[in-house]
Design a protein around this motif. Structure first.
Motif, short mmCIF file in Angstrom:
data_model
loop_
_atom_site.label_atom_id
_atom_site.label_comp_id
_atom_site.label_asym_id
_atom_site.label_seq_id
_atom_site.Cartn_x
_atom_site.Cartn_y
_atom_site.Cartn_z
N GLY A 13 -11.32 -14.77 6.26
CA GLY A 13 -11.19 -14.58 7.70
C GLY A 13 -10.01 -13.75 8.12
O GLY A 13 -9.63 -13.77 9.30
N VAL A 14 -9.42 -12.99 7.18
CA VAL A 14 -8.35 -12.08 7.56
C VAL A 14 -8.39 -10.86 6.65
O VAL A 14 -8.70 -10.95 5.46
N GLY A 15 -8.13 -9.71 7.23
CA GLY A 15 -8.07 -8.46 6.49
C GLY A 15 -7.23 -7.47 7.26
O GLY A 15 -6.59 -7.82 8.26
N ALA A 16 -7.22 -6.24 6.79
CA ALA A 16 -6.45 -5.21 7.46
C ALA A 16 -7.12 -3.86 7.25
O ALA A 16 -7.84 -3.65 6.28
N LEU A 17 -6.85 -2.97 8.18
CA LEU A 17 -7.27 -1.58 8.04
C LEU A 17 -6.03 -0.71 8.11
O LEU A 17 -5.27 -0.77 9.08
N TYR A 18 -5.80 0.07 7.05
CA TYR A 18 -4.76 1.08 7.08
C TYR A 18 -5.31 2.31 7.80
O TYR A 18 -6.42 2.78 7.50
N VAL A 19 -4.54 2.82 8.76
CA VAL A 19 -4.93 4.02 9.50
C VAL A 19 -3.75 4.98 9.45
O VAL A 19 -2.69 4.72 10.05
N ARG A 20 -3.92 6.07 8.74
CA ARG A 20 -2.84 7.06 8.63
C ARG A 20 -2.46 7.55 10.02
O ARG A 20 -3.32 7.79 10.88
N LEU A 48 0.80 -1.22 0.00
CA LEU A 48 0.00 0.00 0.00
C LEU A 48 0.83 1.27 0.00
O LEU A 48 0.28 2.37 -0.09
N GLY A 49 2.16 1.14 0.13
CA GLY A 49 2.99 2.33 0.26
C GLY A 49 2.81 3.01 1.59
O GLY A 49 2.91 4.24 1.71
N ALA A 50 2.58 2.22 2.63
CA ALA A 50 2.33 2.73 3.98
C ALA A 50 3.47 2.33 4.90
O ALA A 50 4.40 1.62 4.51
N SER A 51 3.40 2.76 6.15
CA SER A 51 4.32 2.32 7.19
C SER A 51 3.70 1.15 7.93
O SER A 51 2.47 1.07 8.08
N ALA A 52 4.54 0.25 8.42
CA ALA A 52 4.04 -0.94 9.09
C ALA A 52 3.15 -0.60 10.28
O ALA A 52 2.14 -1.27 10.53
N GLU A 53 3.50 0.46 11.01
CA GLU A 53 2.71 0.81 12.20
C GLU A 53 1.34 1.38 11.84
O GLU A 53 0.51 1.59 12.74
N GLU A 54 1.07 1.58 10.56
CA GLU A 54 -0.24 2.07 10.13
C GLU A 54 -1.18 0.94 9.70
O GLU A 54 -2.30 1.19 9.28
N ILE A 55 -0.72 -0.31 9.83
CA ILE A 55 -1.51 -1.47 9.41
C ILE A 55 -2.03 -2.20 10.65
O ILE A 55 -1.26 -2.57 11.54
N PHE A 56 -3.33 -2.42 10.70
CA PHE A 56 -3.98 -3.12 11.80
C PHE A 56 -4.73 -4.32 11.24
O PHE A 56 -5.55 -4.18 10.33
N PHE A 57 -4.47 -5.51 11.79
CA PHE A 57 -5.10 -6.72 11.29
C PHE A 57 -6.48 -6.91 11.92
O PHE A 57 -6.68 -6.67 13.12
N VAL A 58 -7.42 -7.36 11.08
CA VAL A 58 -8.79 -7.62 11.51
C VAL A 58 -9.23 -8.95 10.91
O VAL A 58 -8.47 -9.61 10.20
N ALA A 59 -10.47 -9.33 11.16
CA ALA A 59 -10.96 -10.63 10.68
C ALA A 59 -11.46 -10.59 9.25
O ALA A 59 -11.41 -11.59 8.55
N HIS A 60 -11.96 -9.42 8.81
CA HIS A 60 -12.55 -9.34 7.47
C HIS A 60 -12.84 -7.89 7.12
O HIS A 60 -12.70 -6.98 7.95
N GLY A 61 -13.29 -7.68 5.89
CA GLY A 61 -13.59 -6.32 5.45
C GLY A 61 -14.73 -5.69 6.21
O GLY A 61 -14.73 -4.47 6.44
#
Length: 382
Positions: free
Chosen positions: A211-218, A62-75
């Motif tokens: 059963g896995v996804g992520a949310l990017y949070v600036r 995504l061109g993001a920083s690792a600390e901006e990625i949060f894992f979740v279960a799905h969209g």
């Protein structure tokens, strides 16, 4: 006697098969590396290292920083966290902007906010299925907390003008979230190129497990957790991490980063071949959505004189889907297609054909023949 051949799979917008690299990477974390990432001993550290590595892989895609990625279960969870989490973090701002063509994972949280006093503006779309930037800008108010628009529609594949809307919204201090479930892994997606504050990633749409996804949070985005529990994912998403699936998401992201441009070009060629073959032999066939601004793998077309569900039932050689809904034997047209100004009776003929990494030219040719044959059998004499 040979076993019957499986139908050609053209439903990759629903879900995708696991990439072989993903399966190989996951297996050790389903067998021997069973530790809890929160444990301090060696078993936990191995799991934590795997999660951290996957976080970096998703961030790179995504061109993001690792600390901006949060894992979740799905969209669905990611969208709820983005929408309801921003609303909870900014209680003084009681307005949200979205569109009428969003996935239920966005519309339902927005409807829930409406029940509790938040005003929601539902933007219409034009005949190509796109939000008008001018109408999105006009909808912004001093108390607007969030604009949430999908990057690519799941039925038509039409791409929304996220970067243009985000530029205007963020210049007014409004946060922007995009549900990129359908675009990540199919197109190059950059959080900075789009200019968004939050972005949803869904693993099973591009070769990772369900059963896995992520949310990017600036960094710096105000957001409160929706689930309450322990301090996992830096306090934003409690619950022990699904390590094996997170590893799979990381590897799928790594593969996508390396191959997405070539695969997008290949699928675009195959999609064009499918469209050419169908259009040449189905008079009155119509494309749903923008001719150019859409996912390279998605072809949504309206077959004249038949319903999409009947057509697919008559073409068992093809596994695809429609956007229509059936209740008690009655079929209703897709709200996405009718939102584009298509009459419900015509919209019923819509079929979504979505290609993927496993799709070949032979698949496209076989699918076209099967669909054309089914349409001819079902169509009234001309």
């Amino acid at each position: 006697m040979s076993a019957p051949r499986d139908p050609v799979y053209l439903d990759h917008n629903a879900t995708t098969p696991l990439l072989p690299e993903v399966v190989d990477a996951m297996l050790p974390y389903l067998r021997e590396h069973f530790g809890n990432p929160s444990s301090a001993h060696v078993y936990g550290r191995r799991a934590r290292e795997a999660v951290d590595r996957a976080r970096a892989q998703v961030a790179a895609l995504l061109g993001a920083s690792a600390e901006e990625i949060f894992f979740v279960a799905h969209g669905t969870e990611a969208n709820n966290l983005a929408i309801r989490g921003v609303a909870a973090a900014l209680p003084e701002k009681r307005h949200v902007v979205t569109s009428v063509i969003e996935h239920p994972a966005t519309t339902e949280p927005c409807l829930e906010l409406e029940k509790h006093g938040t005003r929601v503006t539902w933007l219409p779309v034009d005949g190509d299925g796109r939000v008008r930037v001018s109408e999105a800008v006009e909808a912004l108010r001093s108390d607007t907390a969030l604009v949430t628009l999908m990057h690519a529609n799941n039925e038509t594949g039409v791409l929304q003008p996220i970067a243009e809307v985000a530029r205007e919204a963020r210049s007014r201090g409004v946060l922007v979230h995009t549900d990129a479930a359908q675009s990540v892994g199919k197109l190059p997606v950059s959080v900075n190129g789009l200019g968004v504050d939050l972005l949803t990633v869904v693993g099973h749409k591009f070769g990772a497990p369900k059963g896995v996804g992520a949310l990017y949070v600036r960094r710096g985005t105000p957001l409160r957790p929706v689930l309450l529990g322990a301090g996992h994912e830096r306090g934003l998403r409690p619950g022990t991490e699904n390590v094996a699936s997170i590893v799979g998401l990381g590897v799928a992201s790594e593969v996508a980063l390396r191959t997405v441009e070539g695969e997008a070009a290949r699928m675009c060629r195959l999609r064009g071949e499918l469209w050419t073959r169908l259009r040449a032999r189905v008079p009155g066939l119509v494309l749903n959505g923008h001719l150019e601004e859409r996912l390279p793998n998605t072809l949504n077309v309206r077959f004249p004189g038949v319903s999409g569900s009947a057509l697919l039932a008559a073409a068992p050689e093809v596994a695809a889907s429609t956007g229509s809904a059936c209740h008690a034997g009655e079929e209703s047209a897709s709200s996405i297609i009718t939102a584009m100004g298509v009459a419900p009776g015509e919209a019923l003929g819509s079929v979504r054909l979505s290609l993927g990494r496993t799709t070949t030219l032979g698949d496209v040719m076989a699918a076209a023949e099967a669909l054309i044959g089914a349409w001819r059998r079902l169509s009234p004499p001309r």
